[in-house]
Design an enzyme around this catalytic site. Structure first.
Site, PDB file in Angstrom:
ATOM      1  N   ASP A  18       0.614   6.201   1.777  1.00 27.82           N
ATOM      2  CA  ASP A  18      -0.765   6.070   2.212  1.00 27.82           C
ATOM      3  C   ASP A  18      -0.830   6.785   3.568  1.00 27.82           C
ATOM      4  O   ASP A  18       0.200   6.982   4.215  1.00 27.82           O
ATOM      5  CB  ASP A  18      -1.103   4.569   2.341  1.00 27.82           C
ATOM      6  CG  ASP A  18      -2.530   4.339   2.808  1.00 27.82           C
ATOM      7  OD1 ASP A  18      -3.429   5.087   2.383  1.00 27.82           O
ATOM      8  OD2 ASP A  18      -2.739   3.408   3.617  1.00 27.82           O
ATOM      9  N   ASP A  20      -3.602   6.418   6.541  1.00 25.25           N
ATOM     10  CA  ASP A  20      -4.001   5.583   7.677  1.00 25.25           C
ATOM     11  C   ASP A  20      -3.239   4.259   7.671  1.00 25.25           C
ATOM     12  O   ASP A  20      -3.288   3.506   6.704  1.00 25.25           O
ATOM     13  CB  ASP A  20      -5.516   5.331   7.643  1.00 25.25           C
ATOM     14  CG  ASP A  20      -6.309   6.632   7.689  1.00 25.25           C
ATOM     15  OD1 ASP A  20      -5.947   7.507   8.493  1.00 25.25           O
ATOM     16  OD2 ASP A  20      -7.275   6.773   6.923  1.00 25.25           O
ATOM     17  N   THR A  60      -4.382   9.117  -0.336  1.00 25.62           N
ATOM     18  CA  THR A  60      -5.248   8.452   0.636  1.00 25.62           C
ATOM     19  C   THR A  60      -6.693   8.316   0.183  1.00 25.62           C
ATOM     20  O   THR A  60      -7.296   9.290  -0.285  1.00 25.62           O
ATOM     21  CB  THR A  60      -5.168   9.189   2.006  1.00 25.62           C
ATOM     22  OG1 THR A  60      -6.085   8.604   2.930  1.00 25.62           O
ATOM     23  CG2 THR A  60      -5.486  10.679   1.871  1.00 25.62           C
ATOM     24  N   CYS A  99      -9.080  10.641  -2.253  1.00 24.56           N
ATOM     25  CA  CYS A  99     -10.267  10.232  -2.994  1.00 24.56           C
ATOM     26  C   CYS A  99     -11.445  10.184  -2.034  1.00 24.56           C
ATOM     27  O   CYS A  99     -11.444   9.399  -1.084  1.00 24.56           O
ATOM     28  CB  CYS A  99     -10.057   8.847  -3.618  1.00 24.56           C
ATOM     29  SG  CYS A  99     -11.605   8.203  -4.319  1.00 24.56           S
ATOM     30  N   CYS A 116      -9.710   7.600  -9.146  1.00 25.39           N
ATOM     31  CA  CYS A 116      -8.754   8.002  -8.111  1.00 25.39           C
ATOM     32  C   CYS A 116      -8.715   7.047  -6.918  1.00 25.39           C
ATOM     33  O   CYS A 116      -7.718   6.991  -6.207  1.00 25.39           O
ATOM     34  CB  CYS A 116      -9.006   9.437  -7.649  1.00 25.39           C
ATOM     35  SG  CYS A 116     -10.676   9.831  -7.113  1.00 25.39           S
ATOM     36  N   LYS A 118      -7.847   4.073  -4.870  1.00 23.87           N
ATOM     37  CA  LYS A 118      -6.959   2.910  -4.965  1.00 23.87           C
ATOM     38  C   LYS A 118      -7.801   1.637  -4.809  1.00 23.87           C
ATOM     39  O   LYS A 118      -8.714   1.635  -3.997  1.00 23.87           O
ATOM     40  CB  LYS A 118      -5.891   2.983  -3.861  1.00 23.87           C
ATOM     41  CG  LYS A 118      -4.909   4.149  -4.029  1.00 23.87           C
ATOM     42  CD  LYS A 118      -3.912   4.241  -2.874  1.00 23.87           C
ATOM     43  CE  LYS A 118      -4.587   4.718  -1.605  1.00 23.87           C
ATOM     44  NZ  LYS A 118      -3.659   4.879  -0.464  1.00 23.87           N
ATOM     45  N   LYS A 144      -1.661  -2.120   2.571  1.00 26.37           N
ATOM     46  CA  LYS A 144      -2.560  -3.167   2.045  1.00 26.37           C
ATOM     47  C   LYS A 144      -2.345  -3.383   0.549  1.00 26.37           C
ATOM     48  O   LYS A 144      -1.705  -2.575  -0.132  1.00 26.37           O
ATOM     49  CB  LYS A 144      -4.018  -2.847   2.363  1.00 26.37           C
ATOM     50  CG  LYS A 144      -4.485  -1.499   1.874  1.00 26.37           C
ATOM     51  CD  LYS A 144      -5.845  -1.161   2.438  1.00 26.37           C
ATOM     52  CE  LYS A 144      -6.255   0.263   2.152  1.00 26.37           C
ATOM     53  NZ  LYS A 144      -5.381   1.280   2.690  1.00 26.37           N
TER      54      LYS A 144
END
Length: 195
Positions: A18, A20, A60, A99, A116, A118, A144
């Site tokens: 991921d 961020d 991401t 995405c 797309c 998540k 997360k």
């Protein structure tokens, strides 16, 4: 796809990252170079991960595009800069997937319930097909529960939750294989698993 001396094709393993909260500090809708702050140890960790034989693939969600906070062009410029930063440190990213959609808050063409975003696995599945990745040998590093859910849906065996992004909740902890302090701890964890 590589083939061995018998002509059999081998698939590759990957670490999905991921962005961020894993690569950079998540200060909310990061989209300029000025606000992009790398997580400590990210370059060294990624270099070690590559040395262990993994591809590195960024996946991401970028709802800021969908919400109109910044454009796809702005995101792509920042991504190109980030990619060069990694290359300058001797680390080649093998894929960057994003995405730009949001099912409720998206504007215009960006308002869609895509496959797309998540926790859906679309970005990981696209990377798997394009790069010939063996998901059973692969790893997701996220901050997360939705990152963990996407990994599960895509068949990624190892799911690492890091503490450098969103506050970790019970659900994320339950879905993760392990919780580590940051990406800096990932290479050692993977090394131990291979013993």
């Amino acid at each position: 796809m590589r083939s061995d001396k018998f002509g059999r094709y081998s698939v590759k393993k990957a670490v999905f990252l991921d962005r961020d909260g894993v690569i950079n500090v998540d200060s909310g809708y990061v989209h300029t170079i000025d606000e992009f702050e790398y997580i400590e140890g990210v370059f060294e960790a990624c270099s070690e991960i590559k040395q262990q034989g993994y591809l590195l693939v960024v996946v991401t969600n970028q709802a800021g595009i969908a919400r109109g906070y910044y454009s796809e062009d702005e995101f792509e410029q920042l991504t190109e800069w980030m990619d060069w930063n990694f290359a300058d440190k001797g680390v080649d990213l093998d894929g960057i997937y994003y995405c730009p959609h949001h099912p409720e808050q998206g504007l215009g063409e960006y308002k869609q319930d895509c496959d797309c975003r998540k926790p859906k696995p679309g970005m990981l599945v696209s990377a798997q097909r394009f790069l010939k990745i063996d998901m059973a040998q692969s790893v997701m590093v996220g901050d997360k529960a939705d990152d963990m859910r996407a990994a599960i849906a895509a068949g990624v065996a190892t799911r690492i939750l890091v503490r450098t992004g969103k506050a970790i909740d019970k659900e994320g902890e339950q879905l993760a294989t392990v919780v580590l302090d940051s990406i800096a701890d990932v290479p050692n964890y993977l090394k131990q698993q291979q013993k």
